[in-house]
Design a protein around this motif. Structure first.
Motif, mmCIF file in Angstrom:
data_model
loop_
_atom_site.group_PDB
_atom_site.id
_atom_site.type_symbol
_atom_site.label_atom_id
_atom_site.label_comp_id
_atom_site.label_asym_id
_atom_site.label_seq_id
_atom_site.Cartn_x
_atom_site.Cartn_y
_atom_site.Cartn_z
ATOM 1 N N GLY A 245 0.830 -1.202 0.000
ATOM 2 C CA GLY A 245 0.000 0.000 0.000
ATOM 3 C C GLY A 245 0.854 1.237 0.000
ATOM 4 O O GLY A 245 1.936 1.262 -0.566
ATOM 5 N N TRP A 246 0.360 2.306 0.633
ATOM 6 C CA TRP A 246 1.125 3.545 0.702
ATOM 7 C C TRP A 246 2.451 3.310 1.392
ATOM 8 O O TRP A 246 2.561 2.517 2.310
ATOM 9 C CB TRP A 246 0.374 4.592 1.522
ATOM 10 N N ASN A 257 0.493 4.421 8.773
ATOM 11 C CA ASN A 257 0.648 3.330 7.805
ATOM 12 C C ASN A 257 -0.494 2.346 7.953
ATOM 13 O O ASN A 257 -1.501 2.626 8.581
ATOM 14 C CB ASN A 257 2.019 2.655 7.972
ATOM 15 N N SER A 258 -0.328 1.188 7.381
ATOM 16 C CA SER A 258 -1.442 0.246 7.350
ATOM 17 C C SER A 258 -1.770 -0.347 8.704
ATOM 18 O O SER A 258 -2.759 -1.047 8.854
ATOM 19 C CB SER A 258 -1.109 -0.881 6.371
ATOM 20 N N ARG A 283 -10.496 3.713 8.453
ATOM 21 C CA ARG A 283 -9.779 2.931 7.455
ATOM 22 C C ARG A 283 -10.773 2.018 6.739
ATOM 23 O O ARG A 283 -11.342 1.114 7.323
ATOM 24 C CB ARG A 283 -8.674 2.111 8.105
ATOM 25 N N GLU A 360 -5.942 1.793 1.850
ATOM 26 C CA GLU A 360 -4.564 1.577 1.412
ATOM 27 C C GLU A 360 -4.283 0.105 1.105
ATOM 28 O O GLU A 360 -3.242 -0.429 1.434
ATOM 29 C CB GLU A 360 -3.585 2.084 2.476
ATOM 30 N N MET A 365 -4.384 4.049 -3.437
ATOM 31 C CA MET A 365 -4.337 5.217 -2.563
ATOM 32 C C MET A 365 -5.657 5.954 -2.736
ATOM 33 O O MET A 365 -5.896 6.582 -3.774
ATOM 34 C CB MET A 365 -3.162 6.119 -2.923
#
Length: 637
Positions: A245-246, A257-258, A283, A360, A365
């Motif tokens: 992901g990002w 972050n994830s 999320r 993500e 994105m």
């Protein structure tokens, strides 16, 4: 050394069938990427000569870059490209042209500069190529001195030529490094007092260059293989903990972050040892996003940008949302995308579009925003079949946008400069409440001991602060200038740049300022407002816009002062409406008197613009207090 497809996308070797060359995009080499518009024409392109067929593929000539906003900027303005080169060598510069717009000669004549010297003037592509849609190239020779390591290519108007168009055009660019003695290697000059190595024969030099290149190739290959294996092992370990992901984003000292909390309180260990909590919203799973957009149905697209598309969607609880999806196949706009995440993670205000959440998964994105039912302010001014906004709604929309911008400028320790204020970035909800959006170009304001932020020029032509453009020094007053253009756009309901109009009307800011200085702004007022506005309120509105467009930032008011006077404009109009009650014979002086009488009862007089500075003579503003309180409430202060 360089091979660019100017104004177009990258051309890979398979698309250059003759010589299998790669043609890069040119924007990263431009001093100001916005200095040139990209134009394209994929039909009927031919070579001006059969000898040109192997010089460049036709794809190069199907796109070009032409100057932006030529009627507004100084005639000294050029499109400029900058290249690093080795000193003390000869260079061949090959420029590719194809006239894609004009079908007659003398409609586009310009000058070409190489390293600040005129390489060609009175340059007419149509004449040299033999007509429209004909690919043509011109070679120039330049000698770079031992003290120069930069090569500048600039194209600009040749006003002395008397052409109908004063802009320039370029389709492709190549730079070749030439050898004087069979050696293309660059050796750094030795310091004073140290003898330089003796010059070997060219054959010996070529032999050693070949040997060295072979050794270097083996070393590079081994290094790349080692790095690849090491990176693969590291990525395998990371994948167990983090899905793709990002890349991690550093927001206010924390990492998002994830592993962020699915309910929105995204907090993780700071690399410096402290723990910070950033509110980035919910999320979302990619499956939820696909369900909300009917698997990214094209019929739900409500916007498009360099990052990708914006979809209208509906999440599980029935809430309508706007879903911004970055193009998975492109890195374009990634920096702006991340800037928007950072800004919206720390900004909350009822006149800023709210971030609801993010996704993500699987290298996607995606950002999820509140849905703004009435779209952009511009769509209600012109260019659509929507009913026109009343004068009151227009003023209220300006007030809402000003409140959002004022909060940006004052709500954070150093303030935030939006840098892209325009009517397409002012959105209206179902109740026509205006909110600022699109913070991808935003910058943190200067530190207390600085007056500006030095940065490359970015923004939208027509709204761009000329002082910022000239000096590349960004301040909050750059937003004020852009907002002044918005105010005139609201009055006139037309595009800020319209090249189809007569020369003196192309640029809205210049045209409107001419009438405003004559105190005749009603002459260019949107005719759909005729008879439904207070003349005194329009007069004050024009004065505010005029002050915002002052040449120097120090002469412009702050957003807080602009906000105060806009609220006064609204009060004037409402007083006029109450007293007029349908009688159009009611005068502006009566409206002013009614308003003053009403304010006198409250013990407060009307504000006024200082003639020298454009600032309010009152020390505080109700609007600024309200904005700050809104922001504090959202942050829980």
């Amino acid at each position: 050394m360089y091979r660019l497809n100017v104004g177009g996308s990258e051309i890979n070797p398979s698309q250059d069938s003759d010589l299998w060359r790669t043609w890069e995009v040119d924007s990263s080499y431009m001093i100001t990427a916005n200095a040139g518009f990209e134009i394209k024409n994929s039909s009927n392109i031919t070579y001006s000569s059969v000898n040109d067929s192997s010089v460049a593929p036709l794809l190069v000539y199907e796109s070009a870059r032409t100057m932006s906003n030529t009627e507004v900027l100084e005639k000294k303005f050029n499109m400029s490209w900058k290249f690093g080169v080795d000193p003390d060598f000869d260079y061949l510069i090959r420029l590719h042209f194809c006239e894609l717009v004009y079908d007659m000669e003398n409609q586009r004549i310009f000058r070409i500069y190489i390293n600040n010297r005129t390489a060609a003037d009175n340059f007419n592509v149509f004449v040299r190529a033999g007509g429209k849609n004909k690919g043509y190239h011109q070679d120039f020779f330049d000698v770079v001195s031992p003290k120069v390591d930069t090569l500048w290519i600039q194209l600009g108007p040749d006003t002395a030529a008397g052409a109908a168009g004063t802009d320039a055009l370029l389709s492709g660019l190549e730079i070749f490094k030439l050898s004087r003695n069979g050696n293309l290697a660059y050796v750094e000059k030795y310091g004073r007092g140290v003898s330089s190595p003796r010059r070997r024969s060219s054959k010996t030099q070529l032999l050693w260059v070949g040997v060295g290149a072979g050794i270097a190739s083996v070393a590079i290959l081994a290094t790349l293989l080692f790095c690849f294996c090491n990176r693969w092992r590291q990525k395998s370990r990371e994948t167990k903990n983090n899905p793709a992901g990002w890349r991690p984003l550093f927001l206010n000292g924390s990492i998002v972050n994830s592993t962020a909390n699915a309910k929105g309180a995204a907090g993780s260990q700071n690399p410096y040892g402290s723990v910070a909590s950033i509110r980035v919203g919910k999320r979302f799973m990619l499956a939820e996003i696909r369900a909300a957009t009917n698997n990214f149905d094209e019929s739900l697209v409500i916007g498009l940008g360099g990052f990708g598309k914006v979809y209208k969607g509906e999440i599980d609880d029935g809430t309508l949302v706007a879903i911004k999806r970055a193009n998975p196949q492109s890195q374009q706009g990634l920096a702006e995308f991340e800037t928007e995440i950072e800004m919206l993670s720390k900004l909350r205000h009822r006149h800023l579009v709210s971030l609801i959440g993010f996704c993500e998964e699987q290298n996607e994105m995606i950002l999820v925003y509140e849905y703004m039912a009435n779209g952009t302010l511009r769509s209600h001014l012109f260019g659509s079949d929507l009913p026109p906004l009343t004068w009151k709604l227009r003023v209220e929309a300006c007030i809402g946008a000003a409140r959002g911008l004022h909060y940006l400028h004052t709500g954070a320790e150093r303030g935030i400069i939006h840098r892209d204020v325009k009517t397409t970035n002012i959105l209206l909800d179902e109740n026509f409440v205006a909110k600022m959006s699109d913070f991808g170009l935003s910058k943190t304001g200067p530190a207390l001991d600085h007056t500006h932020v030095s940065t490359a020029v970015k923004g939208s032509f027509g709204y761009l602060d000329p002082e910022y453009f000239r000096r590349q020094q960004l301040t909050e007053k750059s937003d004020v200038y852009s907002f002044g253009v918005v105010l005139f756009e609201v009055v006139c309901a037309r595009a800020v740049i319209n090249p189809t109009l007569p020369k003196d009307q192309i640029n809205l800011a210049e045209w409107a300022m001419k009438w405003q200085r004559q105190r005749a702004l009603e002459t260019i007022l949107d005719p759909r407002l005729e008879g439904s506005y207070c003349p005194e309120s329009l007069k004050k509105f024009g004065e505010i816009a005029e002050k915002c467009l002052a040449d120097e930032g120090k002469s412009r008011p702050t957003l807080g002062e602009v906000l105060w006077h806009l609220e006064y404009v609204l009060q004037l109009h409402e007083a006029w409406m109450r007293t007029n009650a349908g009688d159009n014979s009611f005068t502006s002086s009566q409206a002013f008197g009614a308003l003053v009488e009403g304010e006198a009862e409250e013990g407060e007089g009307p504000p006024s613009l200082d003639e020298e500075t454009g600032c309010s003579r009152k020390s505080t503003t109700r609007g600024s207090n309200e904005s700050t309180e809104d922001g504090a409430e959202m942050h829980g202060h």
